[in-house]
Design an enzyme around this catalytic site. Sequence first.
Site, short mmCIF file in Angstrom:
data_model
loop_
_atom_site.label_atom_id
_atom_site.label_comp_id
_atom_site.label_asym_id
_atom_site.label_seq_id
_atom_site.Cartn_x
_atom_site.Cartn_y
_atom_site.Cartn_z
N ASP A 141 2.88 -3.65 13.44
CA ASP A 141 2.77 -2.23 13.78
C ASP A 141 1.97 -1.93 15.05
OD1 ASP A 141 4.09 -2.18 11.40
OD2 ASP A 141 2.62 -1.00 10.31
N GLU A 152 6.16 0.41 11.42
CA GLU A 152 6.16 1.34 10.28
C GLU A 152 6.87 2.61 10.72
OE1 GLU A 152 2.32 2.33 8.58
OE2 GLU A 152 3.18 3.97 7.40
N CYS A 160 -2.11 -1.84 6.87
CA CYS A 160 -0.86 -2.59 6.90
C CYS A 160 -1.07 -4.10 6.96
CB CYS A 160 0.01 -2.10 8.05
SG CYS A 160 0.61 -0.42 7.75
N GLN A 192 -14.05 -15.88 -1.98
CA GLN A 192 -13.62 -16.56 -3.22
C GLN A 192 -12.73 -17.78 -2.91
OE1 GLN A 192 -12.59 -13.89 -6.58
NE2 GLN A 192 -12.72 -12.22 -5.09
N LYS A 227 9.88 -1.09 8.64
CA LYS A 227 9.41 -1.01 7.25
C LYS A 227 8.99 0.43 6.93
CE LYS A 227 4.72 -2.65 8.46
NZ LYS A 227 3.91 -1.56 8.00
N LYS A 272 3.47 0.38 3.96
CA LYS A 272 2.36 -0.27 4.62
C LYS A 272 2.57 -1.79 4.65
CE LYS A 272 0.41 3.74 5.10
NZ LYS A 272 0.72 4.46 6.37
N VAL A 306 -2.18 -4.10 13.44
CA VAL A 306 -3.03 -2.99 12.96
C VAL A 306 -2.39 -2.30 11.75
CG1 VAL A 306 -3.97 -2.58 15.25
CG2 VAL A 306 -1.93 -1.33 14.56
N THR A 307 -3.25 -1.66 10.93
CA THR A 307 -4.69 -1.76 10.93
C THR A 307 -5.13 -2.78 9.87
OG1 THR A 307 -5.03 0.03 9.28
CG2 THR A 307 -5.00 0.65 11.61
N1 TIU Z 1 0.16 0.19 10.25
C1 TIU Z 1 -0.77 0.79 9.51
O1 TIU Z 1 -1.83 0.24 9.23
N2 TIU Z 1 -0.50 2.09 9.12
C2 TIU Z 1 -1.47 3.04 8.87
O2 TIU Z 1 -1.15 4.17 8.51
N3 TIU Z 1 -2.77 2.66 9.07
C3 TIU Z 1 -3.89 3.44 9.00
O3 TIU Z 1 -4.98 2.89 9.09
N4 TIU Z 1 -3.76 4.76 8.87
#
Ligand code: TIU
Length: 251
Positions: free
Chosen positions: A48, A96, A186, A226, A153, A156, A181-182
């Site tokens: 993403d 996304e 995701c 862990q 996709k 997330k 990210v993030t």
């Molecule tokens: N790609 C992804 O992480 N989508 C999000 O909406 N991330 C946020 O941190 N909002």
Amino acid sequence: MNQLIRSEQTFTVRRPTLINESVPVPVVEAEPGPFSLPPGRVALVIIDMQRDFLLPGGFGETLGNDVSQLAVVVPPLQRVLAAARSAGMMIIHTREGHRPDLSDLPPAKHRRGKPSLRIGDPGPYGRILVRGEYGHDIIDELQPEPGEMVIDKPGKGSFYGTDLDEILTTAGITSLIVTGVTTEVCVHTTVREANDRGYEVLVLSDCVGSYFPEFQRVGLDMIAAQGGIFGWVADSAALLQQLAAPATTAA
Ligand code: TIU
């Protein structure tokens, strides 16, 4: 019939074993221990890296986030992408987003949070997180090259509602290097999905980004804790060292 019987369902594990490979396997120094790069079985996944998450005025900013926090990921990720291309590694980009009619956007996701602009609304880069719009696409610096896979996709995670698992299985991929990210959204969701499906997952700490420094730190800690509950964590230098190393072949 007792519902608990469901726990006796069996599943086919399609991931081949990594044990007893006859070819020397490069190893990345990682937490909590070495991560193997079996030749031909590793894919780079870039999650993403879309304008809507990284550029001012996009979806990320409408959620109240400081998008400049994500920009630091771009240079190291460019270096990793270049090295992976040179190494002939399979490369997967994800985005996304949703269909223009939003028929794949669950109302719960649409309502979530208090963004000033919601998914599907017109924004500075076209309709927010809608496929085909400028903002939905990947930033210029990391644009896919011909032959690289792009997975659209709706969620997330990168496996939910996509054919990613079939594509990786067909290609014989057992191990993923995850970036993008993030970190806590995701990336984490994808790492957990991949782990449950039997993939070995390495997350590159400087190639994943969060709007929140504390989530970045804790998100990475959670993966390798862990004994590597969801996967491994290393920085891009540790990976690049191995990708740049001259190929060792069996005598
Ligand atoms: N790609 C992804 O992480 N989508 C999000 O909406 N991330 C946020 O941190 N909002």
